[in-house]
Design a protein around this motif. Structure first.
Motif, PDB file in Angstrom:
ATOM      1  N   SER A   1      34.974 -11.408   0.818  1.00  0.00           N
ATOM      2  CA  SER A   1      33.543 -11.595   1.037  1.00  0.00           C
ATOM      3  C   SER A   1      33.088 -11.162   2.424  1.00  0.00           C
ATOM      4  O   SER A   1      31.896 -10.990   2.655  1.00  0.00           O
ATOM      5  CB  SER A   1      33.186 -13.072   0.846  1.00  0.00           C
ATOM      6  N   GLY A   2      34.043 -11.034   3.355  1.00  0.00           N
ATOM      7  CA  GLY A   2      33.679 -10.708   4.732  1.00  0.00           C
ATOM      8  C   GLY A   2      33.493 -11.932   5.607  1.00  0.00           C
ATOM      9  O   GLY A   2      33.182 -11.804   6.799  1.00  0.00           O
ATOM     10  N   SER A   3      33.691 -13.139   5.062  1.00  0.00           N
ATOM     11  CA  SER A   3      33.603 -14.350   5.870  1.00  0.00           C
ATOM     12  C   SER A   3      34.775 -14.418   6.839  1.00  0.00           C
ATOM     13  O   SER A   3      35.810 -13.761   6.639  1.00  0.00           O
ATOM     14  CB  SER A   3      33.611 -15.588   4.974  1.00  0.00           C
ATOM     15  N   VAL A   4      34.634 -15.222   7.892  1.00  0.00           N
ATOM     16  CA  VAL A   4      35.756 -15.447   8.807  1.00  0.00           C
ATOM     17  C   VAL A   4      36.974 -15.931   8.034  1.00  0.00           C
ATOM     18  O   VAL A   4      38.102 -15.461   8.242  1.00  0.00           O
ATOM     19  CB  VAL A   4      35.357 -16.471   9.890  1.00  0.00           C
ATOM     20  N   TYR A   5      36.750 -16.860   7.141  1.00  0.00           N
ATOM     21  CA  TYR A   5      37.800 -17.471   6.326  1.00  0.00           C
ATOM     22  C   TYR A   5      38.560 -16.427   5.514  1.00  0.00           C
ATOM     23  O   TYR A   5      39.800 -16.396   5.514  1.00  0.00           O
ATOM     24  CB  TYR A   5      37.109 -18.488   5.431  1.00  0.00           C
ATOM     25  N   ASN A   6      37.856 -15.566   4.835  1.00  0.00           N
ATOM     26  CA  ASN A   6      38.479 -14.495   4.050  1.00  0.00           C
ATOM     27  C   ASN A   6      39.161 -13.470   4.935  1.00  0.00           C
ATOM     28  O   ASN A   6      40.236 -12.956   4.610  1.00  0.00           O
ATOM     29  CB  ASN A   6      37.416 -13.790   3.218  1.00  0.00           C
TER      30      ASN A   6
ATOM     31  N   ARG B   1      41.183  -3.249   0.658  1.00  0.00           N
ATOM     32  CA  ARG B   1      40.373  -4.466   0.675  1.00  0.00           C
ATOM     33  C   ARG B   1      39.007  -4.076   0.122  1.00  0.00           C
ATOM     34  O   ARG B   1      38.319  -3.221   0.680  1.00  0.00           O
ATOM     35  CB  ARG B   1      40.241  -4.996   2.106  1.00  0.00           C
ATOM     36  N   ILE B   2      38.613  -4.679  -0.995  1.00  0.00           N
ATOM     37  CA  ILE B   2      37.310  -4.408  -1.592  1.00  0.00           C
ATOM     38  C   ILE B   2      36.342  -5.434  -1.032  1.00  0.00           C
ATOM     39  O   ILE B   2      36.345  -6.602  -1.429  1.00  0.00           O
ATOM     40  CB  ILE B   2      37.369  -4.464  -3.134  1.00  0.00           C
ATOM     41  N   LEU B   3      35.530  -5.006  -0.099  1.00  0.00           N
ATOM     42  CA  LEU B   3      34.645  -5.895   0.650  1.00  0.00           C
ATOM     43  C   LEU B   3      33.282  -5.936  -0.042  1.00  0.00           C
ATOM     44  O   LEU B   3      32.506  -4.990   0.032  1.00  0.00           O
ATOM     45  CB  LEU B   3      34.526  -5.378   2.083  1.00  0.00           C
ATOM     46  N   HIS B   4      32.989  -7.054  -0.723  1.00  0.00           N
ATOM     47  CA  HIS B   4      31.761  -7.108  -1.527  1.00  0.00           C
ATOM     48  C   HIS B   4      30.595  -7.756  -0.781  1.00  0.00           C
ATOM     49  O   HIS B   4      29.713  -8.365  -1.399  1.00  0.00           O
ATOM     50  CB  HIS B   4      32.006  -7.775  -2.879  1.00  0.00           C
ATOM     51  N   SER B   5      30.556  -7.560   0.515  1.00  0.00           N
ATOM     52  CA  SER B   5      29.414  -8.008   1.317  1.00  0.00           C
ATOM     53  C   SER B   5      28.310  -6.959   1.373  1.00  0.00           C
ATOM     54  O   SER B   5      27.188  -7.233   1.792  1.00  0.00           O
ATOM     55  CB  SER B   5      29.870  -8.314   2.741  1.00  0.00           C
ATOM     56  N   GLY B   6      28.655  -5.715   0.981  1.00  0.00           N
ATOM     57  CA  GLY B   6      27.690  -4.626   1.040  1.00  0.00           C
ATOM     58  C   GLY B   6      27.590  -3.959   2.398  1.00  0.00           C
ATOM     59  O   GLY B   6      26.775  -3.049   2.580  1.00  0.00           O
ATOM     60  N   LYS B   7      28.437  -4.368   3.354  1.00  0.00           N
ATOM     61  CA  LYS B   7      28.370  -3.759   4.687  1.00  0.00           C
ATOM     62  C   LYS B   7      29.750  -3.733   5.332  1.00  0.00           C
ATOM     63  O   LYS B   7      30.613  -4.565   5.039  1.00  0.00           O
ATOM     64  CB  LYS B   7      27.394  -4.540   5.576  1.00  0.00           C
ATOM     65  N   HIS B   8      29.934  -2.744   6.221  1.00  0.00           N
ATOM     66  CA  HIS B   8      31.179  -2.613   6.951  1.00  0.00           C
ATOM     67  C   HIS B   8      31.326  -3.755   7.959  1.00  0.00           C
ATOM     68  O   HIS B   8      30.339  -4.349   8.392  1.00  0.00           O
ATOM     69  CB  HIS B   8      31.234  -1.279   7.687  1.00  0.00           C
ATOM     70  N   ASP B   9      32.574  -4.052   8.334  1.00  0.00           N
ATOM     71  CA  ASP B   9      32.816  -5.012   9.403  1.00  0.00           C
ATOM     72  C   ASP B   9      33.753  -4.392  10.441  1.00  0.00           C
ATOM     73  O   ASP B   9      34.123  -3.222  10.341  1.00  0.00           O
ATOM     74  CB  ASP B   9      33.363  -6.332   8.858  1.00  0.00           C
ATOM     75  N   GLU B  10      34.140  -5.163  11.409  1.00  0.00           N
ATOM     76  CA  GLU B  10      34.928  -4.624  12.516  1.00  0.00           C
ATOM     77  C   GLU B  10      36.373  -4.322  12.151  1.00  0.00           C
ATOM     78  O   GLU B  10      37.107  -3.752  12.957  1.00  0.00           O
ATOM     79  CB  GLU B  10      34.915  -5.614  13.692  1.00  0.00           C
TER      80      GLU B  10
ATOM     81  N   THR C   1      39.539  -0.151   3.593  1.00  0.00           N
ATOM     82  CA  THR C   1      38.445  -0.942   3.012  1.00  0.00           C
ATOM     83  C   THR C   1      37.490  -0.086   2.204  1.00  0.00           C
ATOM     84  O   THR C   1      37.130   1.017   2.620  1.00  0.00           O
ATOM     85  CB  THR C   1      37.672  -1.663   4.134  1.00  0.00           C
ATOM     86  N   PHE C   2      37.087  -0.601   1.059  1.00  0.00           N
ATOM     87  CA  PHE C   2      36.007  -0.039   0.254  1.00  0.00           C
ATOM     88  C   PHE C   2      34.876  -1.056   0.266  1.00  0.00           C
ATOM     89  O   PHE C   2      35.080  -2.230  -0.063  1.00  0.00           O
ATOM     90  CB  PHE C   2      36.475   0.212  -1.185  1.00  0.00           C
ATOM     91  N   VAL C   3      33.692  -0.642   0.664  1.00  0.00           N
ATOM     92  CA  VAL C   3      32.551  -1.550   0.727  1.00  0.00           C
ATOM     93  C   VAL C   3      31.784  -1.485  -0.594  1.00  0.00           C
ATOM     94  O   VAL C   3      31.297  -0.422  -0.990  1.00  0.00           O
ATOM     95  CB  VAL C   3      31.625  -1.217   1.907  1.00  0.00           C
ATOM     96  N   ALA C   4      31.693  -2.620  -1.271  1.00  0.00           N
ATOM     97  CA  ALA C   4      30.982  -2.723  -2.544  1.00  0.00           C
ATOM     98  C   ALA C   4      29.705  -3.531  -2.356  1.00  0.00           C
ATOM     99  O   ALA C   4      29.609  -4.380  -1.465  1.00  0.00           O
ATOM    100  CB  ALA C   4      31.866  -3.388  -3.591  1.00  0.00           C
TER     101      ALA C   4
END
Length: 362
Positions: free
Chosen positions: A67-72, A100-109, A116-119
Protein backbone atom coordinates in the motif's frame (compact mmCIF):
# COMPACT_ATOMS: atom_id res chain seq x y z
CA UNK A 1 -2.12 -26.14 -20.12
CA UNK A 2 -4.29 -23.19 -19.30
CA UNK A 3 -6.02 -21.29 -22.07
CA UNK A 4 -4.68 -17.90 -23.18
CA UNK A 5 -5.95 -14.83 -21.40
CA UNK A 6 -7.41 -11.57 -22.58
CA UNK A 7 -10.18 -12.82 -24.89
CA UNK A 8 -13.29 -10.73 -24.56
CA UNK A 9 -15.06 -9.48 -21.45
CA UNK A 10 -14.19 -10.13 -17.84
CA UNK A 11 -14.97 -13.79 -17.19
CA UNK A 12 -17.49 -13.39 -14.39
CA UNK A 13 -20.82 -14.01 -16.03
CA UNK A 14 -23.28 -15.39 -13.54
CA UNK A 15 -26.13 -13.14 -12.48
CA UNK A 16 -25.51 -13.17 -8.72
CA UNK A 17 -22.36 -11.09 -9.20
CA UNK A 18 -22.53 -9.29 -12.50
CA UNK A 19 -25.30 -6.86 -11.58
CA UNK A 20 -23.28 -5.38 -8.75
CA UNK A 21 -20.25 -4.91 -10.98
CA UNK A 22 -21.49 -3.50 -14.25
CA UNK A 23 -20.98 0.10 -13.21
CA UNK A 24 -17.48 -0.50 -11.89
CA UNK A 25 -16.40 -2.57 -14.89
CA UNK A 26 -17.64 0.04 -17.33
CA UNK A 27 -15.86 2.77 -15.42
CA UNK A 28 -12.48 1.11 -15.16
CA UNK A 29 -12.66 -0.24 -18.70
CA UNK A 30 -13.14 3.22 -20.14
CA UNK A 31 -10.68 4.83 -17.73
CA UNK A 32 -7.79 2.41 -17.85
CA UNK A 33 -8.23 0.23 -20.94
CA UNK A 34 -8.79 -2.77 -18.67
CA UNK A 35 -9.19 -5.33 -21.42
CA UNK A 36 -6.44 -4.02 -23.68
CA UNK A 37 -2.94 -4.86 -22.40
CA UNK A 38 -0.46 -2.09 -23.04
CA UNK A 39 2.85 -2.63 -24.80
CA UNK A 40 5.50 -3.83 -22.37
CA UNK A 41 7.91 -1.24 -23.74
CA UNK A 42 5.79 1.40 -22.03
CA UNK A 43 6.92 0.04 -18.68
CA UNK A 44 10.69 -0.48 -18.98
CA UNK A 45 11.34 -0.36 -15.23
CA UNK A 46 8.34 -2.34 -14.06
CA UNK A 47 10.21 -5.56 -13.19
CA UNK A 48 13.63 -6.78 -12.18
CA UNK A 49 14.98 -9.89 -13.84
CA UNK A 50 17.40 -12.47 -12.54
CA UNK A 51 20.82 -13.08 -14.05
CA UNK A 52 21.09 -15.11 -17.22
CA UNK A 53 22.86 -17.92 -15.35
CA UNK A 54 19.61 -18.74 -13.50
CA UNK A 55 17.42 -18.83 -16.61
CA UNK A 56 15.02 -21.77 -16.73
CA UNK A 57 11.72 -22.64 -18.34
CA UNK A 58 10.31 -23.03 -14.84
CA UNK A 59 11.56 -19.78 -13.37
CA UNK A 60 8.96 -17.80 -11.47
CA UNK A 61 8.61 -14.09 -10.83
CA UNK A 62 7.93 -13.06 -7.23
CA UNK A 63 5.28 -10.35 -6.82
CA UNK A 64 4.34 -8.60 -3.57
CA UNK A 65 1.51 -6.08 -3.29
CA UNK A 66 1.95 -3.09 -0.99
CA UNK A 67 0.00 0.00 0.00
CA UNK A 68 2.97 2.33 0.48
CA UNK A 69 2.34 2.77 4.22
CA UNK A 70 5.29 2.88 6.62
CA UNK A 71 4.08 -0.45 7.98
CA UNK A 72 4.05 -2.14 4.57
CA UNK A 73 7.25 -0.52 3.38
CA UNK A 74 9.63 -1.66 6.12
CA UNK A 75 8.28 -5.19 5.70
CA UNK A 76 8.89 -5.00 1.94
CA UNK A 77 12.48 -3.89 2.50
CA UNK A 78 13.12 -6.84 4.83
CA UNK A 79 11.31 -9.23 2.50
CA UNK A 80 13.28 -8.10 -0.57
CA UNK A 81 16.58 -8.51 1.31
CA UNK A 82 15.82 -12.16 2.04
CA UNK A 83 14.47 -12.75 -1.46
CA UNK A 84 17.86 -11.70 -2.87
CA UNK A 85 19.74 -13.86 -0.39
CA UNK A 86 17.63 -16.91 -1.27
CA UNK A 87 17.98 -16.36 -5.01
CA UNK A 88 21.77 -16.22 -4.66
CA UNK A 89 21.86 -19.45 -2.69
CA UNK A 90 22.23 -23.03 -3.92
CA UNK A 91 18.88 -24.13 -5.30
CA UNK A 92 17.72 -20.62 -6.12
CA UNK A 93 17.91 -21.05 -9.88
CA UNK A 94 14.14 -21.09 -10.40
CA UNK A 95 13.68 -17.82 -8.54
CA UNK A 96 13.48 -15.15 -11.23
CA UNK A 97 12.65 -11.48 -10.95
CA UNK A 98 10.90 -9.53 -8.22
CA UNK A 99 8.27 -6.79 -8.26
CA UNK A 100 6.65 -4.80 -5.51
CA UNK A 101 3.21 -3.89 -6.88
CA UNK A 102 2.55 -0.56 -5.20
CA UNK A 103 -1.19 0.15 -5.33
CA UNK A 104 -1.02 3.68 -3.93
CA UNK A 105 -1.01 5.14 -7.44
CA UNK A 106 2.26 7.02 -6.87
CA UNK A 107 5.99 6.41 -6.65
CA UNK A 108 7.80 6.49 -3.31
CA UNK A 109 11.40 6.89 -2.23
CA UNK A 110 12.12 3.15 -2.45
CA UNK A 111 11.43 2.55 -6.13
CA UNK A 112 15.18 2.52 -6.81
CA UNK A 113 15.86 0.03 -4.01
CA UNK A 114 12.97 -2.36 -4.67
CA UNK A 115 11.83 -3.10 -8.24
CA UNK A 116 8.39 -1.51 -8.29
CA UNK A 117 5.32 -1.31 -10.50
CA UNK A 118 2.94 1.50 -9.54
CA UNK A 119 -0.73 0.52 -9.86
CA UNK A 120 -3.82 2.66 -9.47
CA UNK A 121 -6.04 2.04 -6.45
CA UNK A 122 -9.67 1.15 -7.03
CA UNK A 123 -11.70 3.97 -8.50
CA UNK A 124 -14.44 3.49 -5.89
CA UNK A 125 -11.95 3.25 -3.03
CA UNK A 126 -11.18 0.28 -0.84
CA UNK A 127 -14.20 0.72 1.49
CA UNK A 128 -11.93 0.58 4.52
CA UNK A 129 -10.51 -2.79 3.43
CA UNK A 130 -7.06 -2.00 2.05
CA UNK A 131 -6.41 -5.42 0.49
CA UNK A 132 -9.44 -4.93 -1.78
CA UNK A 133 -6.91 -3.12 -3.99
CA UNK A 134 -4.77 -6.25 -4.34
CA UNK A 135 -6.65 -8.11 -7.13
CA UNK A 136 -7.05 -4.91 -9.19
CA UNK A 137 -3.34 -4.20 -8.75
CA UNK A 138 -2.51 -7.67 -10.08
CA UNK A 139 -4.80 -7.15 -13.07
CA UNK A 140 -2.92 -3.97 -13.99
CA UNK A 141 0.50 -5.50 -13.47
CA UNK A 142 -0.26 -8.61 -15.52
CA UNK A 143 -1.55 -6.52 -18.41
CA UNK A 144 1.05 -3.77 -18.43
CA UNK A 145 4.37 -5.12 -17.15
CA UNK A 146 6.96 -7.02 -19.16
CA UNK A 147 7.07 -10.21 -17.08
CA UNK A 148 9.62 -12.53 -18.62
CA UNK A 149 8.96 -15.59 -16.47
CA UNK A 150 6.16 -18.09 -17.18
CA UNK A 151 5.25 -18.54 -13.52
CA UNK A 152 4.36 -16.17 -10.68
CA UNK A 153 4.90 -16.49 -6.94
CA UNK A 154 2.42 -14.27 -5.13
CA UNK A 155 3.91 -13.36 -1.77
CA UNK A 156 3.32 -10.73 0.91
CA UNK A 157 5.41 -8.08 2.68
CA UNK A 158 5.37 -10.03 5.95
CA UNK A 159 6.99 -13.07 4.38
CA UNK A 160 10.62 -13.90 5.12
CA UNK A 161 12.15 -16.43 2.74
CA UNK A 162 14.35 -18.76 4.78
CA UNK A 163 15.76 -20.84 1.93
CA UNK A 164 15.64 -20.97 -1.87
CA UNK A 165 12.21 -21.81 -3.23
CA UNK A 166 11.86 -24.20 -6.18
CA UNK A 167 8.90 -24.06 -8.53
CA UNK A 168 6.45 -26.18 -6.55
CA UNK A 169 3.68 -26.10 -9.18
CA UNK A 170 3.19 -29.13 -11.41
CA UNK A 171 1.21 -30.19 -14.47
CA UNK A 172 -0.90 -27.05 -14.74
CA UNK A 173 -1.74 -27.02 -11.04
CA UNK A 174 -0.66 -24.18 -8.82
CA UNK A 175 1.10 -24.73 -5.50
CA UNK A 176 -0.58 -23.08 -2.52
CA UNK A 177 -0.53 -23.03 1.26
CA UNK A 178 -3.69 -24.43 2.93
CA UNK A 179 -5.15 -22.12 5.60
CA UNK A 180 -7.09 -23.76 8.41
CA UNK A 181 -9.50 -20.81 8.59
CA UNK A 182 -10.54 -20.93 4.93
CA UNK A 183 -13.50 -23.31 5.16
CA UNK A 184 -15.52 -23.52 1.94
CA UNK A 185 -17.76 -26.39 3.07
CA UNK A 186 -18.65 -24.64 6.32
CA UNK A 187 -19.55 -21.48 4.40
CA UNK A 188 -21.24 -23.09 1.41
CA UNK A 189 -24.48 -21.14 1.76
CA UNK A 190 -22.71 -17.79 1.36
CA UNK A 191 -20.24 -19.02 -1.24
CA UNK A 192 -23.01 -20.31 -3.52
CA UNK A 193 -23.85 -16.67 -4.30
CA UNK A 194 -20.48 -16.48 -6.06
CA UNK A 195 -19.91 -20.12 -7.00
CA UNK A 196 -23.26 -21.44 -8.31
CA UNK A 197 -24.02 -25.14 -8.22
CA UNK A 198 -23.52 -25.46 -11.95
CA UNK A 199 -19.85 -24.68 -11.34
CA UNK A 200 -19.48 -27.92 -9.40
CA UNK A 201 -19.31 -29.16 -5.81
CA UNK A 202 -18.15 -26.73 -3.14
CA UNK A 203 -15.14 -29.00 -2.58
CA UNK A 204 -13.71 -27.59 -5.82
CA UNK A 205 -12.87 -24.48 -3.80
CA UNK A 206 -9.52 -25.10 -2.12
CA UNK A 207 -8.75 -23.76 1.39
CA UNK A 208 -6.30 -21.17 0.09
CA UNK A 209 -5.71 -17.47 -0.36
CA UNK A 210 -3.72 -15.85 -3.13
CA UNK A 211 -0.50 -16.03 -1.16
CA UNK A 212 1.72 -17.87 -1.06
CA UNK A 213 0.85 -19.33 -4.45
CA UNK A 214 3.07 -20.34 -7.38
CA UNK A 215 1.01 -20.41 -10.57
CA UNK A 216 1.38 -20.30 -14.33
CA UNK A 217 1.33 -16.72 -15.52
CA UNK A 218 -1.40 -17.29 -18.09
CA UNK A 219 -3.58 -19.03 -15.49
CA UNK A 220 -3.22 -16.07 -13.15
CA UNK A 221 -4.01 -13.69 -16.01
CA UNK A 222 -7.35 -15.49 -16.41
CA UNK A 223 -8.07 -15.68 -12.69
CA UNK A 224 -7.14 -12.10 -11.73
CA UNK A 225 -10.11 -10.19 -13.25
CA UNK A 226 -12.54 -12.71 -11.74
CA UNK A 227 -10.73 -12.49 -8.41
CA UNK A 228 -11.15 -8.71 -8.55
CA UNK A 229 -14.85 -8.93 -9.41
CA UNK A 230 -15.63 -11.57 -6.77
CA UNK A 231 -13.77 -9.55 -4.12
CA UNK A 232 -15.80 -6.43 -4.89
CA UNK A 233 -19.07 -8.37 -5.06
CA UNK A 234 -18.36 -10.06 -1.71
CA UNK A 235 -17.57 -6.71 -0.12
CA UNK A 236 -20.87 -5.33 -1.41
CA UNK A 237 -22.77 -8.34 -0.06
CA UNK A 238 -23.58 -7.87 3.66
CA UNK A 239 -23.64 -11.61 4.40
CA UNK A 240 -20.31 -12.29 2.72
CA UNK A 241 -18.69 -9.21 4.22
CA UNK A 242 -19.80 -10.20 7.72
CA UNK A 243 -18.92 -13.88 7.30
CA UNK A 244 -15.48 -13.49 5.73
CA UNK A 245 -14.28 -10.26 7.30
CA UNK A 246 -10.56 -9.62 6.90
CA UNK A 247 -10.04 -12.83 4.85
CA UNK A 248 -12.72 -11.93 2.29
CA UNK A 249 -10.21 -11.35 -0.50
CA UNK A 250 -8.64 -14.76 0.24
CA UNK A 251 -12.01 -16.46 -0.22
CA UNK A 252 -12.50 -14.49 -3.43
CA UNK A 253 -9.21 -15.80 -4.84
CA UNK A 254 -10.11 -19.39 -3.90
CA UNK A 255 -13.47 -18.99 -5.65
CA UNK A 256 -11.91 -17.43 -8.76
CA UNK A 257 -9.34 -20.21 -8.98
CA UNK A 258 -12.10 -22.80 -8.84
CA UNK A 259 -14.23 -20.97 -11.42
CA UNK A 260 -11.35 -21.19 -13.88
CA UNK A 261 -10.60 -24.82 -13.09
CA UNK A 262 -7.11 -24.19 -11.75
CA UNK A 263 -6.37 -26.84 -9.16
CA UNK A 264 -3.88 -26.40 -6.36
CA UNK A 265 -1.24 -28.64 -4.84
CA UNK A 266 -1.64 -27.94 -1.13
CA UNK A 267 1.80 -27.52 0.44
CA UNK A 268 1.83 -27.25 4.22
CA UNK A 269 5.62 -26.89 4.01
CA UNK A 270 5.27 -23.70 1.95
CA UNK A 271 5.41 -21.60 5.10
CA UNK A 272 5.17 -21.53 8.87
CA UNK A 273 3.33 -19.04 11.08
CA UNK A 274 4.93 -18.33 14.47
CA UNK A 275 4.17 -18.60 17.31
CA UNK A 276 1.90 -21.53 16.49
CA UNK A 277 4.50 -23.32 14.37
CA UNK A 278 7.41 -23.94 16.71
CA UNK A 279 10.12 -25.04 14.31
CA UNK A 280 11.26 -23.96 10.84
CA UNK A 281 11.40 -27.56 9.67
CA UNK A 282 11.23 -27.86 5.87
CA UNK A 283 9.38 -24.58 5.37
CA UNK A 284 10.43 -22.02 2.76
CA UNK A 285 8.77 -18.94 4.29
CA UNK A 286 8.12 -17.47 7.72
CA UNK A 287 4.84 -15.58 7.76
CA UNK A 288 4.82 -13.26 10.77
CA UNK A 289 1.17 -12.31 10.80
CA UNK A 290 0.61 -13.18 14.47
CA UNK A 291 2.01 -11.42 17.50
CA UNK A 292 4.54 -13.35 19.58
CA UNK A 293 4.15 -12.52 23.29
CA UNK A 294 5.73 -14.42 26.20
CA UNK A 295 5.74 -13.96 29.95
CA UNK A 296 8.81 -13.96 32.21
CA UNK A 297 8.81 -17.75 32.25
CA UNK A 298 8.70 -18.02 28.46
CA UNK A 299 5.05 -19.04 28.24
CA UNK A 300 2.98 -17.78 25.31
CA UNK A 301 0.50 -15.06 26.29
CA UNK A 302 -1.28 -14.70 22.97
CA UNK A 303 -3.58 -11.65 22.77
CA UNK A 304 -1.97 -10.27 25.90
CA UNK A 305 1.17 -8.12 25.85
CA UNK A 306 4.06 -10.18 27.18
CA UNK A 307 7.27 -9.43 29.07
CA UNK A 308 9.10 -10.20 25.81
CA UNK A 309 7.41 -9.74 22.47
CA UNK A 310 7.71 -9.32 18.74
CA UNK A 311 4.64 -8.11 16.91
CA UNK A 312 4.79 -6.33 13.58
CA UNK A 313 1.89 -4.14 14.74
CA UNK A 314 4.26 -2.43 17.18
CA UNK A 315 5.70 -0.75 14.10
CA UNK A 316 2.64 0.58 12.29
CA UNK A 317 3.81 4.20 12.23
CA UNK A 318 7.57 3.76 12.54
CA UNK A 319 9.95 1.00 11.37
CA UNK A 320 11.55 -1.25 13.98
CA UNK A 321 15.00 -0.22 15.21
CA UNK A 322 18.10 -2.25 14.50
CA UNK A 323 19.02 -5.04 16.91
CA UNK A 324 15.62 -5.95 18.26
CA UNK A 325 16.15 -7.78 21.56
CA UNK A 326 16.16 -11.55 21.47
CA UNK A 327 14.40 -13.54 24.19
CA UNK A 328 16.42 -13.65 27.43
CA UNK A 329 18.43 -16.78 28.18
CA UNK A 330 17.61 -19.16 31.01
CA UNK A 331 13.82 -18.97 30.88
CA UNK A 332 12.02 -22.01 32.35
CA UNK A 333 10.27 -22.46 28.98
CA UNK A 334 12.19 -22.20 25.74
CA UNK A 335 10.95 -19.60 23.23
CA UNK A 336 10.30 -21.48 19.95
CA UNK A 337 13.04 -21.66 17.35
CA UNK A 338 10.66 -20.21 14.77
CA UNK A 339 10.19 -17.01 16.80
CA UNK A 340 13.89 -16.58 17.58
CA UNK A 341 14.82 -17.16 13.94
CA UNK A 342 12.23 -14.60 12.81
CA UNK A 343 13.67 -11.84 15.01
CA UNK A 344 17.25 -12.75 14.08
CA UNK A 345 16.40 -12.51 10.37
CA UNK A 346 14.70 -9.13 10.79
CA UNK A 347 17.82 -7.94 12.63
CA UNK A 348 20.16 -9.27 9.97
CA UNK A 349 18.17 -7.58 7.20
CA UNK A 350 18.09 -4.19 8.93
CA UNK A 351 21.80 -4.45 9.77
CA UNK A 352 22.57 -4.84 6.06
CA UNK A 353 20.92 -1.52 5.11
CA UNK A 354 23.23 1.47 5.73
CA UNK A 355 20.36 3.94 6.02
CA UNK A 356 18.22 1.95 8.47
CA UNK A 357 19.06 4.01 11.57
CA UNK A 358 18.02 7.21 9.82
CA UNK A 359 15.03 5.51 8.25
CA UNK A 360 13.82 4.03 11.56
CA UNK A 361 14.34 7.34 13.34
CA UNK A 362 11.82 8.91 10.98
Amino acid sequence: MAAPCGRGALPLVFVAISAALLTYNALVSSRSGLLLPLASSSFPTATATATASSSSARRFHTAVTASGSVYNTWQCRVMYHWFKEARRGPGGGEMGGFTRILHSGKHDEFVDEIPTFVADPLVEGDQGYIVLNRPWAFVQWLQKADIKEDYILMAEPDHIIVKPIPNLSRDGRAAAFPFFYIEPEKNEKVLRKFFPEDKGPITKIDPIGNSPVIIEKESLARIAPTWMNVSIAMKKDPDADKTFGWVLEMYAYAVASAIHGVGNILRKDFMIQPPWDLEIGDAFIIHYTYGCDYDKEGKLTYAKVGAWRFDKRQYMEKPPPRNLPLPPNGLPNRIPQSVVTLVMMVNEATASMPDWDTYAAG
